[in-house]
Design an enzyme around this catalytic site. Structure first.
Site, PDB file in Angstrom:
ATOM      1  CE  LYS A   3      81.915  38.704  29.733  1.00 22.96           C
ATOM      2  NZ  LYS A   3      81.004  38.420  28.601  1.00 22.96           N
TER       3      LYS A   3
ATOM      4  NE  ARG B 289      73.519  38.824  24.955  1.00 25.37           N
ATOM      5  CZ  ARG B 289      74.549  38.287  25.598  1.00 25.37           C
ATOM      6  NH1 ARG B 289      74.459  38.027  26.894  1.00 25.37           N
ATOM      7  NH2 ARG B 289      75.665  38.002  24.966  1.00 25.37           N
TER       8      ARG B 289
ATOM      9  CE1 TYR C  57      70.914  37.889  62.293  1.00 21.78           C
ATOM     10  CE2 TYR C  57      72.645  37.293  60.748  1.00 21.78           C
ATOM     11  CZ  TYR C  57      72.124  38.158  61.688  1.00 21.78           C
ATOM     12  OH  TYR C  57      72.814  39.285  62.029  1.00 21.78           O
TER      13      TYR C  57
ATOM     14  CG  MET D  74      77.320  41.546  55.768  1.00 18.91           C
ATOM     15  SD  MET D  74      76.941  43.226  56.300  1.00 18.91           S
ATOM     16  CE  MET D  74      75.213  43.361  55.932  1.00 18.91           C
TER      17      MET D  74
HETATM   18  C1  LIG Z   1      81.486  37.143  28.080  1.00 22.76           C
HETATM   19  C2  LIG Z   1      81.584  36.763  26.658  1.00 22.76           C
HETATM   20  C3  LIG Z   1      82.365  35.658  26.271  1.00 22.76           C
HETATM   21  C4  LIG Z   1      82.999  34.715  27.267  1.00 22.76           C
HETATM   22  O1  LIG Z   1      82.019  33.795  27.695  1.00 22.76           O
HETATM   23  P1  LIG Z   1      82.421  32.542  28.618  1.00 22.76           P
HETATM   24  O2  LIG Z   1      81.170  31.742  28.685  1.00 22.76           O
HETATM   25  O3  LIG Z   1      82.805  33.096  29.940  1.00 22.76           O
HETATM   26  O4  LIG Z   1      83.530  31.862  27.937  1.00 22.76           O
HETATM   27  C5  LIG Z   1      82.522  35.412  24.926  1.00 22.76           C
HETATM   28  N1  LIG Z   1      81.924  36.194  23.988  1.00 22.76           N
HETATM   29  C6  LIG Z   1      81.149  37.244  24.319  1.00 22.76           C
HETATM   30  C7  LIG Z   1      80.509  38.050  23.255  1.00 22.76           C
HETATM   31  C8  LIG Z   1      80.939  37.554  25.654  1.00 22.76           C
HETATM   32  O5  LIG Z   1      80.157  38.591  25.978  1.00 22.76           O
END
Ligand SMILES: *Cc1c(COP(=O)(O)O)cnc(C)c1O
Length: 357
Positions: free
Chosen positions: A33, A129, A253, A301
């Protein structure tokens, strides 16, 4: 050309994927993702496709991008669909689909899906969640099967604190999950990267490694299996200017750094617009021509400054590693009050250059 760039080692990516499978003996969905945590989802998927059991992404837009690039293997939508009309595309492309809420279950029941779906039914075992309440889980499972729209169900849940190796919460979540799924004959999927690396006693037919694929540890302390990971991304640039300053001169800065002694300052073409964290403080490690040095002053930046006082051989054109094989992204992240996940995801503007290692 501006010398800032991110080198992506696809051989290291494959090494890390294999490690996830080896240490668990499970099937593994490569979590790619958010553009593979900034590493480029299409190229990473292509590099893994011959051996990966499947992929996982956050939404259908990300899944479609992979299909359009010719990725044919299973792709799981980790949050399922956001609107019911995505179900037609999910069916058409054969995407696997998480169901985490009752409204999604009802949408599947009402849908006109013809080819039965593969659903990953998510339970909220304590992270609070997304996911179905444990008390509603068995009924949801039965309704999905009875709908005639679902061919296969995988039972899944997600840990909130698996990166804390002394914390009992993951074991408590496991107990909730096991209790609520009793009697359901289906595969299960529980483990993300920290659970793959640090919780060998937790069962999982399918694991879901994300950050570990990219070679970064999810733990703040050293951990034996995580030590076998190979960093995939090297973020590097070059020194574009050198200053010789006497003591008591400010750098950058806000004059956040003032020289304590005569100091040689190297200016590096890398800044927060590239994704380098602005909150990295003076002292954050960098590597200059293979030798350890430190960030000084505020990150701006497009540029940042490093201390060359003890590196007489370094100067204009010297190569600087911000993170990678030598400077761990997780170490930079801790200094900056962040996590390697966010450092990688924030990467932008720098070209990604791929190699086979
Ligand atoms: C993003 C995600 C993962 C991967 O998590 P990592 O900590 O990067 O291994 C696994 N399961 C779900 C449901 C996620 O949203």
């Amino acid at each position: 050309m501006r010398p800032a760039r991110a080198l992506i080692d696809l051989q290291a990516l494959r090494h890390n994927y294999r490690l996830a499978r080896e240490v668990t003996g499970a099937k593994a969905l490569a979590v790619i993702k958010a553009d593979a945590y900034g590493h480029g989802a299409v190229r990473c998927a292509q590099a893994l496709e011959a051996e990966a059991d499947g992929f996982a992404v956050a939404c259908i837009e990300e899944a479609l991008q992979l299909r359009e690039a010719g990725i044919r293997g299973p792709i799981l939508l980790l949050e399922g669909f956001f609107e019911a009309d995505e179900l037609a595309l999910i069916e058409q492309h054969g995407f696997w689909c998480v169901v985490h809420s009752l409204w999604q279950l009802e949408a599947i029941e009402r849908s006109s899906v013809g080819t039965p779906l593969t659903v990953w039914l998510k339970m909220d075992s304590g992270m609070h969640r997304v996911g179905l309440h444990p008390a509603d889980y068995q009924a949801a499972y039965r309704r999905l099967l009875a709908s005639g729209k679902v061919a296969k169900i995988v039972l899944m849940s997600h840990f909130a604190r698996a990166d804390e190796l002394d914390c009992p919460r993951s074991t408590e979540q496991l107990a909730v999950f096991e209790q609520a799924r009793q009697g359901l004959a289906a595969e299960i999927s529980l483990r993300n990267s920290p659970a793959v690396l640090g919780w060998p006693q937790i069962p999982s037919d399918w694991v879901r490694p994300g950050i570990m694929l990219y070679g970064a540890t999810p733990f703040e302390q050293t951990q034996a299996v995580a030590a076998q990971l190979q960093p995939v991304m090297t973020l590097e640039s070059k020194i574009i200017s050198v200053r010789e300053l006497p003591a008591d001169e400010p750098v950058g800065y806000g004059a956040r750094f003032v020289t304590e002694r005569p100091t040689r300052v190297g200016v590096v073409a890398m800044g927060y617009a590239d994704g380098y964290p602005r909150h990295a403080p003076t002292g954050t490690p960098v590597l200059v021509d293979g030798l350890p040095s430190r960030l000084i002053g505020r990150v701006s930046m497009d540029m940042l400054c490093v201390d060359l006082s003890d590196l007489p051989g370094a100067g204009l054109g010297s190569r600087v590693e911000l993170w990678g094989r030598n400077i761990l992204a997780s170490d930079v992240a801790i200094r900056a009050g962040s996590i390697p996940y966010q450092l990688f995801c924030n990467l932008r503007r720098v070209p990604l250059l791929y190699s086979e290692g």
